[in-house]
Design a protein around this motif. Structure first.
Motif, PDB file in Angstrom:
ATOM      1  N   LEU A  79       0.839  -1.195   0.000  1.00 32.72           N
ATOM      2  CA  LEU A  79       0.000   0.000   0.000  1.00 32.72           C
ATOM      3  C   LEU A  79       0.878   1.250   0.000  1.00 32.72           C
ATOM      4  CD1 LEU A  79      -2.760   1.373   0.220  1.00 32.72           C
ATOM      5  CD2 LEU A  79      -2.621   1.077   2.711  1.00 32.72           C
ATOM      6  N   ARG A  80       1.987   1.208   0.733  1.00 29.29           N
ATOM      7  CA  ARG A  80       2.891   2.359   0.789  1.00 29.29           C
ATOM      8  C   ARG A  80       3.418   2.706  -0.605  1.00 29.29           C
ATOM      9  NH1 ARG A  80       6.073   4.370   4.829  1.00 29.29           N
ATOM     10  NH2 ARG A  80       5.596   2.563   6.135  1.00 29.29           N
ATOM     11  N   GLU A  81       3.882   1.703  -1.344  1.00 29.90           N
ATOM     12  CA  GLU A  81       4.449   1.962  -2.677  1.00 29.90           C
ATOM     13  C   GLU A  81       3.382   2.450  -3.642  1.00 29.90           C
ATOM     14  OE1 GLU A  81       6.682  -1.341  -4.090  1.00 29.90           O
ATOM     15  OE2 GLU A  81       8.058  -1.345  -2.389  1.00 29.90           O
ATOM     16  N   ASN A  82       2.152   1.981  -3.490  1.00 30.26           N
ATOM     17  CA  ASN A  82       1.068   2.477  -4.331  1.00 30.26           C
ATOM     18  C   ASN A  82       0.759   3.938  -4.027  1.00 30.26           C
ATOM     19  OD1 ASN A  82      -0.377   0.502  -6.255  1.00 30.26           O
ATOM     20  ND2 ASN A  82       0.016  -0.770  -4.471  1.00 30.26           N
ATOM     21  N   LEU A  83       0.772   4.299  -2.747  1.00 31.75           N
ATOM     22  CA  LEU A  83       0.490   5.685  -2.373  1.00 31.75           C
ATOM     23  C   LEU A  83       1.598   6.624  -2.851  1.00 31.75           C
ATOM     24  CD1 LEU A  83      -0.843   5.108   1.248  1.00 31.75           C
ATOM     25  CD2 LEU A  83      -2.177   5.967  -0.677  1.00 31.75           C
ATOM     26  N   LEU A  84       2.835   6.168  -2.784  1.00 32.60           N
ATOM     27  CA  LEU A  84       3.971   7.013  -3.137  1.00 32.60           C
ATOM     28  C   LEU A  84       4.338   6.923  -4.609  1.00 32.60           C
ATOM     29  CD1 LEU A  84       6.292   6.293  -0.068  1.00 32.60           C
ATOM     30  CD2 LEU A  84       4.934   8.356  -0.484  1.00 32.60           C
ATOM     31  N   TYR A  85       3.515   6.246  -5.418  1.00 34.53           N
ATOM     32  CA  TYR A  85       3.887   5.996  -6.810  1.00 34.53           C
ATOM     33  C   TYR A  85       4.166   7.285  -7.578  1.00 34.53           C
ATOM     34  CZ  TYR A  85       3.951   4.107 -11.501  1.00 34.53           C
ATOM     35  OH  TYR A  85       4.336   3.765 -12.770  1.00 34.53           O
ATOM     36  N   GLY A  86       3.351   8.309  -7.381  1.00 43.87           N
ATOM     37  CA  GLY A  86       3.550   9.565  -8.109  1.00 43.87           C
ATOM     38  C   GLY A  86       4.416  10.563  -7.367  1.00 43.87           C
ATOM     39  N   ALA A 102       8.179  11.867  -1.203  1.00 38.58           N
ATOM     40  CA  ALA A 102       7.340  12.417  -0.134  1.00 38.58           C
ATOM     41  C   ALA A 102       7.833  11.937   1.233  1.00 38.58           C
ATOM     42  CB  ALA A 102       5.888  12.010  -0.345  1.00 38.58           C
ATOM     43  N   THR A 103       7.739  12.813   2.226  1.00 44.40           N
ATOM     44  CA  THR A 103       8.175  12.472   3.582  1.00 44.40           C
ATOM     45  C   THR A 103       7.096  11.658   4.291  1.00 44.40           C
ATOM     46  OG1 THR A 103       7.242  14.472   4.549  1.00 44.40           O
ATOM     47  CG2 THR A 103       9.495  14.614   3.671  1.00 44.40           C
ATOM     48  N   GLU A 104       7.475  11.066   5.421  1.00 46.87           N
ATOM     49  CA  GLU A 104       6.509  10.308   6.214  1.00 46.87           C
ATOM     50  C   GLU A 104       5.396  11.219   6.711  1.00 46.87           C
ATOM     51  OE1 GLU A 104       6.107   7.002   7.086  1.00 46.87           O
ATOM     52  OE2 GLU A 104       7.545   6.692   5.472  1.00 46.87           O
ATOM     53  N   GLU A 105       5.746  12.473   7.042  1.00 50.55           N
ATOM     54  CA  GLU A 105       4.725  13.422   7.494  1.00 50.55           C
ATOM     55  C   GLU A 105       3.727  13.721   6.383  1.00 50.55           C
ATOM     56  OE1 GLU A 105       7.966  13.788   7.840  1.00 50.55           O
ATOM     57  OE2 GLU A 105       8.138  13.451  10.014  1.00 50.55           O
ATOM     58  N   GLU A 106       4.230  13.912   5.158  1.00 46.03           N
ATOM     59  CA  GLU A 106       3.343  14.174   4.027  1.00 46.03           C
ATOM     60  C   GLU A 106       2.476  12.955   3.720  1.00 46.03           C
ATOM     61  OE1 GLU A 106       6.024  17.367   1.432  1.00 46.03           O
ATOM     62  OE2 GLU A 106       6.415  15.213   1.271  1.00 46.03           O
ATOM     63  N   LEU A 107       3.058  11.768   3.818  1.00 42.96           N
ATOM     64  CA  LEU A 107       2.295  10.546   3.593  1.00 42.96           C
ATOM     65  C   LEU A 107       1.195  10.411   4.635  1.00 42.96           C
ATOM     66  CD1 LEU A 107       1.818   7.854   2.163  1.00 42.96           C
ATOM     67  CD2 LEU A 107       3.610   6.850   3.590  1.00 42.96           C
ATOM     68  N   GLY A 108       1.543  10.667   5.898  1.00 44.69           N
ATOM     69  CA  GLY A 108       0.536  10.574   6.961  1.00 44.69           C
ATOM     70  C   GLY A 108      -0.585  11.576   6.778  1.00 44.69           C
ATOM     71  N   ALA A 109      -0.234  12.791   6.356  1.00 44.82           N
ATOM     72  CA  ALA A 109      -1.260  13.812   6.134  1.00 44.82           C
ATOM     73  C   ALA A 109      -2.189  13.416   4.994  1.00 44.82           C
ATOM     74  CB  ALA A 109      -0.591  15.153   5.832  1.00 44.82           C
ATOM     75  N   ALA A 110      -1.639  12.826   3.935  1.00 49.37           N
ATOM     76  CA  ALA A 110      -2.476  12.390   2.805  1.00 49.37           C
ATOM     77  C   ALA A 110      -3.399  11.256   3.222  1.00 49.37           C
ATOM     78  CB  ALA A 110      -1.583  11.949   1.636  1.00 49.37           C
ATOM     79  N   ILE A 111      -2.911  10.372   4.071  1.00 45.39           N
ATOM     80  CA  ILE A 111      -3.746   9.261   4.553  1.00 45.39           C
ATOM     81  C   ILE A 111      -4.920   9.792   5.368  1.00 45.39           C
ATOM     82  CG2 ILE A 111      -3.761   7.304   6.167  1.00 45.39           C
ATOM     83  CD1 ILE A 111      -0.888   6.701   5.207  1.00 45.39           C
ATOM     84  N   ARG A 130      -3.134   9.403  -3.411  1.00 40.98           N
ATOM     85  CA  ARG A 130      -2.029   9.449  -4.375  1.00 40.98           C
ATOM     86  C   ARG A 130      -2.022  10.810  -5.090  1.00 40.98           C
ATOM     87  NH1 ARG A 130      -1.544   4.045  -7.798  1.00 40.98           N
ATOM     88  NH2 ARG A 130      -3.538   4.759  -8.636  1.00 40.98           N
ATOM     89  N   ALA A 131      -3.213  11.310  -5.428  1.00 38.59           N
ATOM     90  CA  ALA A 131      -3.309  12.619  -6.087  1.00 38.59           C
ATOM     91  C   ALA A 131      -2.936  13.750  -5.130  1.00 38.59           C
ATOM     92  CB  ALA A 131      -4.722  12.828  -6.624  1.00 38.59           C
ATOM     93  N   LEU A 132      -3.288  13.601  -3.842  1.00 36.12           N
ATOM     94  CA  LEU A 132      -2.909  14.620  -2.851  1.00 36.12           C
ATOM     95  C   LEU A 132      -1.390  14.727  -2.724  1.00 36.12           C
ATOM     96  CD1 LEU A 132      -5.544  13.888  -0.059  1.00 36.12           C
ATOM     97  CD2 LEU A 132      -5.232  16.094  -1.204  1.00 36.12           C
ATOM     98  N   LEU A 133      -0.732  13.594  -2.713  1.00 36.81           N
ATOM     99  CA  LEU A 133       0.726  13.593  -2.602  1.00 36.81           C
ATOM    100  C   LEU A 133       1.389  14.177  -3.843  1.00 36.81           C
ATOM    101  CD1 LEU A 133       1.211  10.087  -0.942  1.00 36.81           C
ATOM    102  CD2 LEU A 133       1.883  12.283   0.051  1.00 36.81           C
ATOM    103  N   ARG A 134       0.700  14.102  -4.963  1.00 30.02           N
ATOM    104  CA  ARG A 134       1.241  14.645  -6.203  1.00 30.02           C
ATOM    105  C   ARG A 134       1.386  16.161  -6.135  1.00 30.02           C
ATOM    106  NH1 ARG A 134       4.340  12.677 -10.242  1.00 30.02           N
ATOM    107  NH2 ARG A 134       3.793  13.521 -12.263  1.00 30.02           N
TER     108      ARG A 134
END
Length: 623
Positions: free
Chosen positions: A464-471, A475-484, A523-527
């Motif tokens: 799931l992590r690699e799918n979220l960070l695909y684009g 991204a940092t762990e903080e940015e990933l957590g915020a997108a989640i 995924r779009a938010l992290l983009r």
């Protein structure tokens, strides 16, 4: 490269190898003969980076051929000179030579084969990379009209067969030709009448290849077709989607019957192919015995009449044994070489496909901030060999605003979104971002500006992590957590056995439809692209999932310029402008309230979908 100087007294296996190679190369010619000169020029460009290794391997090949041709001469000297004169020192010396020469020949062959494999695999890797890079640059239309299996075949089957083409068809033919010419010259120098007999015998070795090659090819074609049908059946019935359909309909017995029929067909065709191969082997071994027998008979006649010494006959027989494989292979050399060139041509044909969406020649930089939005101006578009699906479309999606596209199915909404993402280019008119035509923006820069969320959510068979960070791999762990959190995915992450490191399965099968949609939103938010192209899902979800997705979408659309194919009432109501599409035309435009006041298509669609007490409460109905 092919190192074929060491002959064998038994020729069945060698002859069958020639038939097999002819059969393989015939299949490469099914689409027609290649343009030989053009293909050779392009092939030379592929070989050029490895030309010195290629030359070195060829020299080693020639060295091995020469050493192989010397061995029968040593036998001749032992029988005709050393034994009659009882010269033991010569016997020892020549015997040592008969040991050393094959060892040296084998070592040269080892070095040559190593270089050959290295060069061939390097060339194949280069071609695969070129092919992958080029196919990535092609437009969506290529993937729409080309079967996925055909694309994979170019990478797996065609590219894998190139090593055999390089080592057997090309250098193998060179090796065989030099071996035959060298042996015949030596034989003619020793005794030209006997050399003439050997030369007359050689064509008989080629006969089985010519006679059985086509029949074996046809039998193999039948086998391959049967295997193809069986492979298709297995692919359909033993993948996840197929198994679900079979089990839910209870059709296991029916599929088993289908499998038995195809399985028996494969058995029958393979048995017929094997029997044909056995008959070919019988003929090959028979002819392999006839040639030396004729040579020995005539040679014995000459020896009895003291015309030549016995050692010369034995040496000639050794040469004849060495010549069997080259003679058999040369019988199909023309087909092999053309087939090899055709295989390269198949790859070059893909590399020659012009991208319909071309890279910008002089890309213009985009401004740091969005001020003008995205604009369509007099856009017309049609798919390949089809009538126009968009007609003179013009509108502006202002910065920071939501532009909703609504209309009946097939009106052209998805095509508009694809053009906005520059998956296609318009046939006429222009699409600009911040006043710059999309065709003048570097592809990487454009992708950084745009986030896309489609109805069909594709997830890779990874975590799931690699799918979220695909684009956004950086991204940092903080940015990933915020997108989640923003995509309402906290509960899903907590529920999965390994959290973010849980593998989601093929196409994300372990996740529900609503969960996959929220993963796409995260995924779009992290983009972090200032532009969002959104195709809202039409699938009906339970109220809880619908609320979660709506919250996630509200976060995603905040402070972005959004063009959305809208299906949810809440999205339509909050849109700054609504474009009503019908048969490729914008027939109405305005806000929700102003369009309802008109007696047009929007009002009809709205009344049909939302103007009931039940549907007013629903967030999943479709406009």
């Amino acid at each position: 490269m092919y190192h074929g100087t060491m002959g064998s007294g038994r020729g069945g296996g060698m002859g069958m190898g020639a038939i097999k190679r002819q059969r393989q190369t015939l299949s490469y010619l099914q689409e027609g003969k290649p343009d030989v000169r053009r293909t050779l020029r392009r092939l030379w460009k592929v070989i050029t980076p490895y030309r010195w290794q290629f030359i070195g391997g060829t020299l080693l090949l020639l060295g091995g051929i020469v050493l192989g041709l010397l061995q029968p001469l040593l036998i001749r000297q032992i029988i005709d000179t050393a034994i009659p004169t009882r010269n033991m020192s010569m016997v020892v010396l020549l015997g040592a030579g008969m040991i050393v020469l094959p060892i040296l020949s084998a070592l040269l062959g080892l070095a040559q084969n190593y270089i050959s494999v290295l060069v061939a695999q390097s060339m194949i890797a280069d071609l695969r990379e070129q092919l992958y890079q080029h196919i990535q640059s092609l437009g969506i239309d290529f993937f729409t009209w080309t079967r996925g299996g055909e694309i994979q075949s170019r990478f797996l089957n065609d590219a894998a067969a190139l090593q055999g083409v390089l080592t057997q068809s090309f250098l193998g033919t060179l090796s065989n030709l030099i071996t035959i010419l060298g042996a015949l010259i030596i034989m003619a120098t020793i005794n030209w009448p006997l050399a003439l007999v050997a030369a007359l015998v050689l064509p008989t070795f080629a006969f089985p290849v010519l006679h059985f090659g086509k029949r074996t090819y046809e039998a193999t074609e039948l086998t391959q077709k049967a295997l193809g049908r069986l492979s298709t059946l297995l692919e359909e019935t033993l993948n996840l989607s197929g198994v679900l359909v079979i089990k839910t309909f209870g059709t296991e017995r029916h599929e088993l019957k289908r499998f038995r029929v195809e399985n028996q067909e494969v058995r029958q065709t393979q048995v017929a192919q094997a029997l044909l191969g056995q008959w070919a082997g019988v003929v090959l071994q028979g002819l392999a015995a006839i040639g030396p027998a004729l040579l020995y008979a005539y040679g014995a006649y000459l020896v009895i009449h003291n015309a030549i010494p016995l050692g010369t006959v034995v040496a000639f027989a050794a040469y004849l044994a060495q010549l069997y494989r080259p003679a058999s292979s040369l019988a199909g050399a023309n087909t092999s070489i053309l087939g090899g060139l055709a295989l390269f041509d198949r790859l070059f044909q893909v590399l020659d496909i012009e991208p319909t969406v071309k890279a910008a020649v002089n890309p213009q930089p985009l401004p740091a901030t969005t001020t003008q939005g995205m604009a369509f101006k007099n856009v017309k578009f049609h798919y390949t060999d089809s009538p126009d699906v968009l007609h003179d479309v013009s509108f502006v999606a202002p910065p920071g605003q939501l532009t909703a596209l609504v209309g009946p199915s097939g009106a052209g909404k998805s095509t508009l979104l694809s053009l906005a993402a520059r998956l296609y280019d318009p046939a006429e008119g222009s699409i600009s971002l911040e006043g710059i035509d999309l065709r003048d923006i570097a592809n990487d820069a454009l992708r950084q500006q745009i986030a896309v969320v489609t109805q069909e959510i594709f997830l890779f068979h990874t975590t799931l992590r690699e799918n979220l960070l695909y684009g956004a791999p950086d991204a940092t762990e903080e940015e990933l957590g915020a997108a989640i959190v923003a995509a309402q995915l906290q509960e899903l992450v907590e529920r999965l056995p390994d959290g973010l490191d849980t593998t989601v399965g093929e196409r994300g099968y372990r996740l529900s439809g609503g969960e996959k949609q929220r993963v796409a939103i995260a995924r779009a938010l992290l983009r972090k692209g200032p532009y969002l192209l959104l195709d809202e899902a039409t699938s009906s979800l339970d109220s809880q999932a619908e609320r979660l997705i709506q919250r996630a979408l509200e976060t995603l659309m905040r402070e972005r310029t959004v063009i959305a194919i809208a299906h949810r009432l809440s999205t339509i109501q909050r849109a700054d402008q609504i474009l009503v599409i019908e048969q490729g035309h914008i027939v109405e435009r305005g806000t929700h309230e102003t369009l309802l006041e008109q007696s047009g298509l929007y009002q009809q669609l709205y009344q049909a979908q939302f103007n009931t007490p039940t549907s007013e409460k629903s967030e999943s109905n479709v406009l």
